[in-house]
Motif scaffolding. Structure first.
Motif, PDB file in Angstrom:
ATOM      1  N   THR A 124       0.840  -1.201   0.000  1.00  0.00           N
ATOM      2  CA  THR A 124       0.000   0.000   0.000  1.00  0.00           C
ATOM      3  C   THR A 124       0.881   1.259   0.000  1.00  0.00           C
ATOM      4  N   PRO A 126       3.316   4.270  -1.198  1.00  0.00           N
ATOM      5  CA  PRO A 126       3.461   4.943  -2.493  1.00  0.00           C
ATOM      6  C   PRO A 126       4.728   4.452  -3.197  1.00  0.00           C
ATOM      7  N   LYS A 156      -7.522   1.375  -2.149  1.00  0.00           N
ATOM      8  CA  LYS A 156      -7.243   2.194  -3.344  1.00  0.00           C
ATOM      9  C   LYS A 156      -5.742   2.307  -3.567  1.00  0.00           C
ATOM     10  N   ASP A 157      -4.983   2.479  -2.464  1.00  0.00           N
ATOM     11  CA  ASP A 157      -3.519   2.584  -2.593  1.00  0.00           C
ATOM     12  C   ASP A 157      -2.951   1.294  -3.187  1.00  0.00           C
ATOM     13  N   ARG A 160      -3.798   0.990  -6.916  1.00  0.00           N
ATOM     14  CA  ARG A 160      -2.961   1.885  -7.732  1.00  0.00           C
ATOM     15  C   ARG A 160      -1.585   1.257  -7.975  1.00  0.00           C
ATOM     16  N   ASN A 161      -1.042   0.647  -6.936  1.00  0.00           N
ATOM     17  CA  ASN A 161       0.258  -0.018  -7.109  1.00  0.00           C
ATOM     18  C   ASN A 161       0.155  -1.210  -8.067  1.00  0.00           C
ATOM     19  N   ARG A 163      -1.738  -1.442 -10.575  1.00  0.00           N
ATOM     20  CA  ARG A 163      -1.806  -0.894 -11.942  1.00  0.00           C
ATOM     21  C   ARG A 163      -0.393  -0.671 -12.492  1.00  0.00           C
ATOM     22  N   ASP A 164       0.503  -0.165 -11.637  1.00  0.00           N
ATOM     23  CA  ASP A 164       1.891   0.039 -12.083  1.00  0.00           C
ATOM     24  C   ASP A 164       2.569  -1.293 -12.388  1.00  0.00           C
ATOM     25  N   PHE A 223     -11.048  -0.321  -7.636  1.00  0.00           N
ATOM     26  CA  PHE A 223     -10.547  -0.415  -9.023  1.00  0.00           C
ATOM     27  C   PHE A 223     -11.547   0.316  -9.923  1.00  0.00           C
ATOM     28  N   SER A 227     -10.154   3.147 -14.929  1.00  0.00           N
ATOM     29  CA  SER A 227      -8.762   2.670 -14.955  1.00  0.00           C
ATOM     30  C   SER A 227      -8.633   1.176 -15.189  1.00  0.00           C
ATOM     31  N   TRP A 228      -9.738   0.426 -15.014  1.00  0.00           N
ATOM     32  CA  TRP A 228      -9.659  -1.032 -15.064  1.00  0.00           C
ATOM     33  C   TRP A 228     -10.773  -1.631 -15.926  1.00  0.00           C
ATOM     34  N   ALA A 260      -5.570  -3.399 -16.769  1.00  0.00           N
ATOM     35  CA  ALA A 260      -5.571  -1.937 -16.652  1.00  0.00           C
ATOM     36  C   ALA A 260      -5.919  -1.322 -18.001  1.00  0.00           C
TER      37      ALA A 260
END
Ligand SMILES: C[S@@+](CC[C@H](N)C(=O)[O-])C[C@H]1O[C@@H](n2cnc3c(N)ncnc32)[C@H](O)[C@@H]1O
Length: 261
Positions: A124, A126, A156-157, A160-161, A163-164, A223, A227-228, A260
């Motif tokens: 989680t 950043p 959410k955190d 987002r990770n 997705r990267d 998600f 974005s997904w 993604a």
């Protein structure tokens, strides 16, 4: 009616146990794993059941949607049971977990497996996803039983990770428990009765963050549709270790396969 009375009679014991769990989730998970002595079907870890029956439910989605040429990252891998299962199906499997003691145990249970590796990381935090993407390139992600123990902001955190990590070609396969009743009815469904809480459940109540549930609505919140893309999803049965004289313990769950945008 008897069921509700029984659930209410469990309140004092559950409250006493829950007070023992550290408030900081990282400390809680580290404390939990540092005290585990036995894993597997007859072990102390609630969710560490035999894989076979549960995995059959994911096989079609894995074959249909995941690029089997990419590595896979098992997020929140615990003692690595599923990381080892994944290593048979992908070129390599990396298990990551916030608890160093989980990673030590996972590595000890996975000796002589050249395509399996483990690493301690808070997914989680950043930049954690970018870090993994830089080290391993685009990868698939497997995540079982992690989102339902996170608060909405952390979910959410984490998403987002992820997705990267997945970039354009990787996919996320997530599978989570989705019991819709209150915590007492959940514990009751796992075999807890007044004065008699099964040991793996007792360890969880007294050691780790209180679980929530995770279904389609919670997935959409973590998600976002912008974005997904959801490629497949639906109800599944999550297997837990046998408790209270049962031969198996099944928990209603939810799985999703995503890419993604
Ligand atoms: C319920 S266990 C599931 C373990 C494993 N996925 C399985 O199904 O056997 C949840 C795991 O997520 C890990 N975890 C919790 N929060 C995490 C975070 N922020 N980053 C990485 N791992 C985390 C915990 O340490 C724990 O091992």
């Amino acid at each position: 009616m008897l069921r509700i009375v029984n659930q209410l009679r469990m309140v004092p014991e559950v409250a006493r146990l829950a007070k023992l769990a550290p408030h900081d989730p990282v400390a809680a998970w580290e404390g939990y794993w540092s005290r585990v002595r036995t894993t597997g079907t007859h072990g102390e870890v609630l969710w560490d059941a035999e894989i076979g029956k549960e995995a059959e439910q994911y096989a079609h989605a894995v074959d249909t949607f995941m690029d089997r040429g990419l590595p896979i990252i098992d997020v929140g891998c615990g003692n690595g049971r599923w990381t080892r299962w994944l290593a048979d199906r992908f070129p390599s499997a990396l298990g990551v977990d916030v608890a160093e003691s989980a990673i030590e145990r996972a590595a000890a249970e996975s000796t002589d497996l050249p395509t399996v590796d483990f690493s301690t990381l808070d997914l989680t935090a950043p930049g954690a996803g970018r870090l993994l993407q830089e080290e391993h390139g685009e990868a698939n992600v497997f995540v079982r039983g992690v989102f339902h123990v996170l608060r909405p902001r952390q979910r959410k955190d984490l998403a987002r990770n992820l997705r990267d990590i997945v970039g354009h070609r990787g996919r996320v396969l997530l599978t989570e428990t989705n019991f819709r009743g209150n915590p007492l009815s959940y514990m009751h469904s796992l075999g807890a009765r007044p004065g008699s809480i099964p040991a793996p459940l007792r360890r969880a109540i007294g050691g780790i963050p209180v679980p929530g549930h995770f279904g389609p609505a919670e997935r959409r919140a973590a998600f976002p549709d912008g974005s997904w893309t959801v490629l497949a999803d639906g109800p599944v049965t999550i297997e837990a270790v046998p408790m209270s004289g049962r031969t198996s313990t099944s928990i209603p769950g939810y799985f999703a396969m995503m890419g993604a945008r």
